[in-house]
Design a protein around this motif. Sequence first.
Motif, short mmCIF file in Angstrom:
data_model
loop_
_atom_site.label_atom_id
_atom_site.label_comp_id
_atom_site.label_asym_id
_atom_site.label_seq_id
_atom_site.Cartn_x
_atom_site.Cartn_y
_atom_site.Cartn_z
N LYS A 45 0.84 -1.20 0.00
CA LYS A 45 0.00 0.00 0.00
C LYS A 45 0.88 1.26 0.00
CE LYS A 45 -3.38 2.91 0.65
NZ LYS A 45 -4.32 3.24 -0.46
N LEU A 73 -5.39 7.35 1.23
CA LEU A 73 -4.09 6.81 1.65
C LEU A 73 -4.02 6.31 3.09
CD1 LEU A 73 -1.74 9.40 -0.14
CD2 LEU A 73 -2.17 7.03 -0.83
N ASN A 133 -7.12 11.37 -4.18
CA ASN A 133 -8.10 11.37 -3.09
C ASN A 133 -7.73 12.10 -1.81
OD1 ASN A 133 -9.68 9.78 -4.76
ND2 ASN A 133 -8.82 7.88 -3.96
N ASN A 194 -3.21 4.95 -12.70
CA ASN A 194 -3.92 4.99 -11.43
C ASN A 194 -5.42 5.08 -11.76
OD1 ASN A 194 -4.64 5.47 -8.66
ND2 ASN A 194 -2.65 6.45 -8.33
N SER A 195 -6.26 5.12 -10.74
CA SER A 195 -7.69 5.25 -11.02
C SER A 195 -7.97 6.55 -11.79
CB SER A 195 -8.48 5.23 -9.71
OG SER A 195 -8.04 6.25 -8.85
O1 DOR Z 1 -7.42 5.32 -6.37
C1 DOR Z 1 -6.53 5.52 -5.54
N1 DOR Z 1 -6.79 5.44 -4.22
N2 DOR Z 1 -5.28 5.82 -5.95
C2 DOR Z 1 -4.28 6.14 -5.09
O2 DOR Z 1 -3.19 6.44 -5.52
C3 DOR Z 1 -4.51 6.12 -3.66
C4 DOR Z 1 -5.76 5.45 -3.24
C5 DOR Z 1 -6.24 6.06 -1.93
O3 DOR Z 1 -5.70 5.66 -0.88
O4 DOR Z 1 -7.10 6.95 -1.94
#
Ligand code: DOR
Length: 312
Positions: A45, A73, A133, A194-195
């Motif tokens: 993570k 995160l 996020n 990434n998303s």
């Molecule tokens: O989609 C995501 N969620 N990408 C990230 O890099 C971090 C993660 C989050 O922890 O929000």
Amino acid sequence: MIDLTTTLNKLHFKTPLMNAAGVHCATTTELDDLLDSQAGGLVTKSATLQPRTGNPDPRYANLPFGSINSMGLPNQGLDYYLNYANATALTHPDFPILLSLAGQSLAENLQMLERIQASAFSGLTELNLSCPNVPGKPQIGYDFDQMKTILTAVFQTFNQPLGIKLPPYFDLAQFDLVADILNQFPLAFINTINSVGNGLFINLETETTVIKPKGGFGGIGGSYVKPVALANVRAFRQRLNPAIQIIGTGGVVSGGDLFELILCGADVVQIGTTLAQEGTPAFGRILTELERIMAQKGYATLADFRGNLKTL
Ligand code: DOR
């Protein structure tokens, strides 16, 4: 006999599929599950120097064709993952480990990199420049000047293999600009995508958002994003120095999806939403589907079709 092996910066992967950072990799229990699965490697993570609790719940939701998340995160702090990686390197010396970092400032990233460099860590480090996020923190991957500043400072400090996790890009001019910057650095790999940041999903019946943080905006993953992932892998493979390898991530649900990402040029492929939804048996299922496709097409190795997308 089909050979599914691949390599990333000299690390040998027994299969090309692994988890995407953030999914099933926040605790030692989840990480141990990955070690026991058909995954060819694992990534931890995205870590910050200190542990974080992340955003308020609900912060993840499954959607008809994927997922939305605004986790923010949540993580156990760098030392937790670094200790896990270094202990696992002794018990599983042949299992590739990537450490993902998401410092909230350049100073924090540099401090984490120094700590990794001073340790026995012998895996790969992935710097996440694309978390969508954290309230008030723009995605670094969309600020090209800042990205260059960070990479310049990072490579002055860090001399071990390093890759970066990128956000999706949507304009060919952006691919040109970003690749131009990345080609100036000795990157081991990029991880794309990434998303897709700051999407919005609505419950029609209740007229509400489905996650709480940031008024419901969150990163979209799963089948919704596969065409964007394919395009990003393809566009970067066409523009980056051959020495910079590519981890392709986004929308892999089936062996066909995995095949397509490799066809676009991915060296390794990651699954996020599908792993969240199915758990670690997803690796074996998708890899068996890939083997069947390769057998039908007469391919014996991944190199037989990697990057060989045909155009009309
Ligand atoms: O989609 C995501 N969620 N990408 C990230 O890099 C971090 C993660 C989050 O922890 O929000």
